[in-house]
Scaffold this motif. Structure first.
Motif, PDB file in Angstrom:
ATOM      1  N   ILE A 177      14.416 -12.142  -0.143  1.00 16.39           N
ATOM      2  CA  ILE A 177      15.433 -12.021  -0.948  1.00 16.39           C
ATOM      3  C   ILE A 177      16.599 -12.049   0.172  1.00 16.39           C
ATOM      4  O   ILE A 177      16.788 -11.228   0.734  1.00 16.39           O
ATOM      5  CB  ILE A 177      15.169 -10.993  -1.860  1.00 16.39           C
ATOM      6  N   GLN A 178      17.810 -12.780  -0.239  1.00 18.80           N
ATOM      7  CA  GLN A 178      19.060 -12.752   0.522  1.00 18.80           C
ATOM      8  C   GLN A 178      20.029 -12.395  -0.490  1.00 18.80           C
ATOM      9  O   GLN A 178      20.221 -13.452  -1.129  1.00 18.80           O
ATOM     10  CB  GLN A 178      19.290 -14.042   1.130  1.00 18.80           C
ATOM     11  N   PRO A 179      20.579 -11.407  -0.715  1.00 13.14           N
ATOM     12  CA  PRO A 179      21.812 -10.949  -1.553  1.00 13.14           C
ATOM     13  C   PRO A 179      23.160 -11.543  -1.456  1.00 13.14           C
ATOM     14  O   PRO A 179      23.401 -12.007  -0.186  1.00 13.14           O
ATOM     15  CB  PRO A 179      21.537  -9.252  -1.425  1.00 13.14           C
ATOM     16  N   VAL A 180      23.682 -11.559  -2.440  1.00 12.45           N
ATOM     17  CA  VAL A 180      25.185 -11.949  -2.540  1.00 12.45           C
ATOM     18  C   VAL A 180      25.929 -10.401  -2.414  1.00 12.45           C
ATOM     19  O   VAL A 180      25.377  -9.446  -3.228  1.00 12.45           O
ATOM     20  CB  VAL A 180      25.473 -12.469  -3.801  1.00 12.45           C
ATOM     21  N   LEU A 181      26.689 -10.275  -1.387  1.00 15.45           N
ATOM     22  CA  LEU A 181      27.294  -9.082  -1.317  1.00 15.45           C
ATOM     23  C   LEU A 181      28.884  -9.281  -1.615  1.00 15.45           C
ATOM     24  O   LEU A 181      29.528 -10.089  -1.026  1.00 15.45           O
ATOM     25  CB  LEU A 181      27.162  -8.381   0.095  1.00 15.45           C
ATOM     26  N   ILE A 182      29.236  -8.533  -2.613  1.00 13.86           N
ATOM     27  CA  ILE A 182      30.973  -8.461  -3.231  1.00 13.86           C
ATOM     28  C   ILE A 182      31.468  -7.154  -2.757  1.00 13.86           C
ATOM     29  O   ILE A 182      31.083  -6.175  -3.533  1.00 13.86           O
ATOM     30  CB  ILE A 182      30.800  -9.078  -4.356  1.00 13.86           C
ATOM     31  N   HIS A 183      32.313  -6.936  -2.164  1.00 16.00           N
ATOM     32  CA  HIS A 183      33.257  -5.876  -1.702  1.00 16.00           C
ATOM     33  C   HIS A 183      33.886  -5.590  -3.195  1.00 16.00           C
ATOM     34  O   HIS A 183      34.314  -6.359  -3.916  1.00 16.00           O
ATOM     35  CB  HIS A 183      34.376  -5.994  -0.887  1.00 16.00           C
ATOM     36  N   PRO A 184      33.700  -4.182  -3.485  1.00 16.85           N
ATOM     37  CA  PRO A 184      34.204  -3.542  -4.920  1.00 16.85           C
ATOM     38  C   PRO A 184      35.914  -4.130  -4.870  1.00 16.85           C
ATOM     39  O   PRO A 184      36.169  -4.080  -6.196  1.00 16.85           O
ATOM     40  CB  PRO A 184      33.853  -2.359  -4.944  1.00 16.85           C
ATOM     41  N   ASN A 185      36.492  -4.309  -3.928  1.00 15.75           N
ATOM     42  CA  ASN A 185      37.925  -4.606  -4.107  1.00 15.75           C
ATOM     43  C   ASN A 185      38.340  -6.101  -3.945  1.00 15.75           C
ATOM     44  O   ASN A 185      39.324  -6.504  -3.644  1.00 15.75           O
ATOM     45  CB  ASN A 185      38.714  -3.685  -3.108  1.00 15.75           C
ATOM     46  N   ALA A 186      37.100  -6.876  -4.207  1.00 12.82           N
ATOM     47  CA  ALA A 186      37.373  -8.405  -4.530  1.00 12.82           C
ATOM     48  C   ALA A 186      37.451  -8.581  -5.798  1.00 12.82           C
ATOM     49  O   ALA A 186      36.937  -7.888  -6.675  1.00 12.82           O
ATOM     50  CB  ALA A 186      36.369  -9.076  -3.655  1.00 12.82           C
ATOM     51  N   VAL A 187      38.044  -9.513  -6.196  1.00 18.09           N
ATOM     52  CA  VAL A 187      38.366 -10.224  -7.455  1.00 18.09           C
ATOM     53  C   VAL A 187      37.544 -11.412  -7.816  1.00 18.09           C
ATOM     54  O   VAL A 187      37.895 -12.484  -7.148  1.00 18.09           O
ATOM     55  CB  VAL A 187      39.856 -10.208  -7.822  1.00 18.09           C
ATOM     56  N   VAL A 188      36.457 -11.629  -8.594  1.00 14.23           N
ATOM     57  CA  VAL A 188      35.898 -12.729  -8.495  1.00 14.23           C
ATOM     58  C   VAL A 188      35.619 -12.926 -10.192  1.00 14.23           C
ATOM     59  O   VAL A 188      35.103 -12.141 -10.914  1.00 14.23           O
ATOM     60  CB  VAL A 188      34.229 -12.504  -7.909  1.00 14.23           C
ATOM     61  N   ALA A 189      36.186 -13.872 -10.535  1.00 12.75           N
ATOM     62  CA  ALA A 189      36.110 -14.322 -11.944  1.00 12.75           C
ATOM     63  C   ALA A 189      34.607 -14.569 -12.482  1.00 12.75           C
ATOM     64  O   ALA A 189      33.487 -14.928 -11.754  1.00 12.75           O
ATOM     65  CB  ALA A 189      36.928 -15.557 -12.203  1.00 12.75           C
ATOM     66  N   ASP A 190      34.368 -14.352 -13.844  1.00 13.45           N
ATOM     67  CA  ASP A 190      33.092 -14.404 -14.396  1.00 13.45           C
ATOM     68  C   ASP A 190      32.444 -15.628 -14.301  1.00 13.45           C
ATOM     69  O   ASP A 190      31.150 -15.641 -13.801  1.00 13.45           O
ATOM     70  CB  ASP A 190      33.289 -14.056 -16.065  1.00 13.45           C
ATOM     71  N   SER A 191      33.247 -16.796 -14.338  1.00 12.09           N
ATOM     72  CA  SER A 191      32.676 -18.196 -14.286  1.00 12.09           C
ATOM     73  C   SER A 191      32.339 -18.341 -13.000  1.00 12.09           C
ATOM     74  O   SER A 191      31.936 -19.679 -12.839  1.00 12.09           O
ATOM     75  CB  SER A 191      33.546 -18.867 -15.088  1.00 12.09           C
ATOM     76  N   VAL A 192      32.367 -17.839 -11.877  1.00  7.26           N
ATOM     77  CA  VAL A 192      32.201 -18.108 -10.607  1.00  7.26           C
ATOM     78  C   VAL A 192      30.917 -18.269 -10.185  1.00  7.26           C
ATOM     79  O   VAL A 192      30.139 -17.227 -10.916  1.00  7.26           O
ATOM     80  CB  VAL A 192      33.109 -17.428  -9.524  1.00  7.26           C
ATOM     81  N   THR A 193      30.239 -18.915  -9.484  1.00  3.43           N
ATOM     82  CA  THR A 193      29.103 -18.856  -9.218  1.00  3.43           C
ATOM     83  C   THR A 193      28.815 -18.808  -7.691  1.00  3.43           C
ATOM     84  O   THR A 193      29.692 -19.449  -6.849  1.00  3.43           O
ATOM     85  CB  THR A 193      27.947 -20.214  -9.657  1.00  3.43           C
ATOM     86  N   LEU A 194      27.963 -17.823  -7.045  1.00  2.00           N
ATOM     87  CA  LEU A 194      27.725 -17.703  -5.870  1.00  2.00           C
ATOM     88  C   LEU A 194      26.261 -17.690  -5.436  1.00  2.00           C
ATOM     89  O   LEU A 194      25.558 -17.085  -6.305  1.00  2.00           O
ATOM     90  CB  LEU A 194      28.223 -16.308  -5.417  1.00  2.00           C
ATOM     91  N   GLU A 195      26.125 -18.358  -4.488  1.00  2.00           N
ATOM     92  CA  GLU A 195      24.509 -18.369  -3.940  1.00  2.00           C
ATOM     93  C   GLU A 195      24.174 -17.578  -3.035  1.00  2.00           C
ATOM     94  O   GLU A 195      25.129 -16.995  -2.417  1.00  2.00           O
ATOM     95  CB  GLU A 195      24.339 -20.068  -3.697  1.00  2.00           C
ATOM     96  N   ARG A 196      22.889 -17.405  -2.829  1.00  2.00           N
ATOM     97  CA  ARG A 196      22.320 -16.204  -2.051  1.00  2.00           C
ATOM     98  C   ARG A 196      22.937 -16.006  -0.431  1.00  2.00           C
ATOM     99  O   ARG A 196      23.352 -17.230  -0.063  1.00  2.00           O
ATOM    100  CB  ARG A 196      20.872 -16.434  -1.933  1.00  2.00           C
TER     101      ARG A 196
END
Ligand SMILES: CC(C)(COP(=O)(O)OP(=O)(O)OC[C@H]1O[C@@H](n2cnc3c(N)ncnc32)[C@H](O)[C@@H]1OP(=O)(O)O)[C@@H](O)C(=O)NCCC(=O)NCCS
Length: 197
Positions: free
Chosen positions: A78-97
């Motif tokens: 498993i290779q997770p996606v990591l997002i800093h809590p102070n980043a803004v990522v819209a709901d419809s964005v897709t991010l891969e592993r």
């Protein structure tokens, strides 16, 4: 929470570990080729090979080709996606592993971000962009709307890519460059407007 094995105990690895910690991982360990490095951000460096360890894997290597090779080698983990809590990522964005999104960055609606990408601090990727695998959008770079960026391209610090252009894979866009038209040939591009070096 499961153990997170981070490959690469460098400055980049340190930022990745910080984001992992903020995302709830508490059991974080590193692996690195350099046998002299014993810890990173207070987490232990256990050695050079993580074959025997359990848990998730995150490849924190800045070099796109090495990152790709290692992510493919560990593709069954498993290779997770990591997002800093102070980043803004819209709901419809897709991010891969295996992608990391750092502090202060903004990813706007319908952008697609591939695997193993680095969306670095205070950068932005605007609506409808297609950012292919193993791309690095460096600190403070801005990718305007509906831009396509090919695999393993590096967008340098503070660079700007204007809307609707397409950049092929394996390009190096220099720090501070402004890309104003399509780039079809891999290589290094610098300046305003960006030209092949
Ligand atoms: C574009 C880049 C890859 C060129 O690297 P390089 O091939 O090693 O180039 P050099 O450092 O040997 O410089 C060669 C020439 O290009 C110029 N140059 C280098 N980078 C430049 C840039 N970004 N913009 C304008 N000119 C640049 C140098 O001043 C030098 O000019 P000169 O020959 O007149 O002295 C690199 O300078 C760069 O911009 N890297 C981005 C780093 C980055 O964004 N890091 C982010 C970390 S999050």
């Amino acid at each position: 929470m499961t153990r997170l094995n981070i490959i690469g105990a460098s400055g980049h690895g340190k930022v990745v570990a910080d984001i992992a910690k903020l995302s709830g991982y508490s059991d974080i360990v590193f692996f690195d080729d350099n046998k002299d490095v014993k810890e990173c951000l207070g987490f232990p460096v256990l050695g050079t090979s993580l074959e025997a360890t359990e848990g998730e894997v995150f490849v924190a290597i800045g070099n796109c080709k090495i990152r790709k090779r290692l992510m493919e080698f560990y593709k069954d983990r498993i290779q997770p996606v990591l997002i800093h809590p102070n980043a803004v990522v819209a709901d419809s964005v897709t991010l891969e592993r295996g992608t990391v999104v750092m502090a202060g960055s903004v990813i706007n609606p319908d952008a697609k971000i591939g695997k193993g990408c680095i969306i670095n601090s205070c950068s932005s990727v605007d609506h409808d962009c297609l950012i292919n695998d193993y791309v690095h959008v460096a600190v403070g770079a801005h990718v305007c709307g509906t831009v396509t960026v090919g695999e393993m391209t590096w967008i340098g610090a503070g660079a700007t890519i204007i809307n609707n252009v397409s950049i092929c894979g394996e390009c190096f866009i220099g720090a501070g460059a402004t890309v104003v038209k399509d780039i079809d040939c891999r290589g290094k591009y610098i300046g305003i407007p960006a030209k092949k070096k």
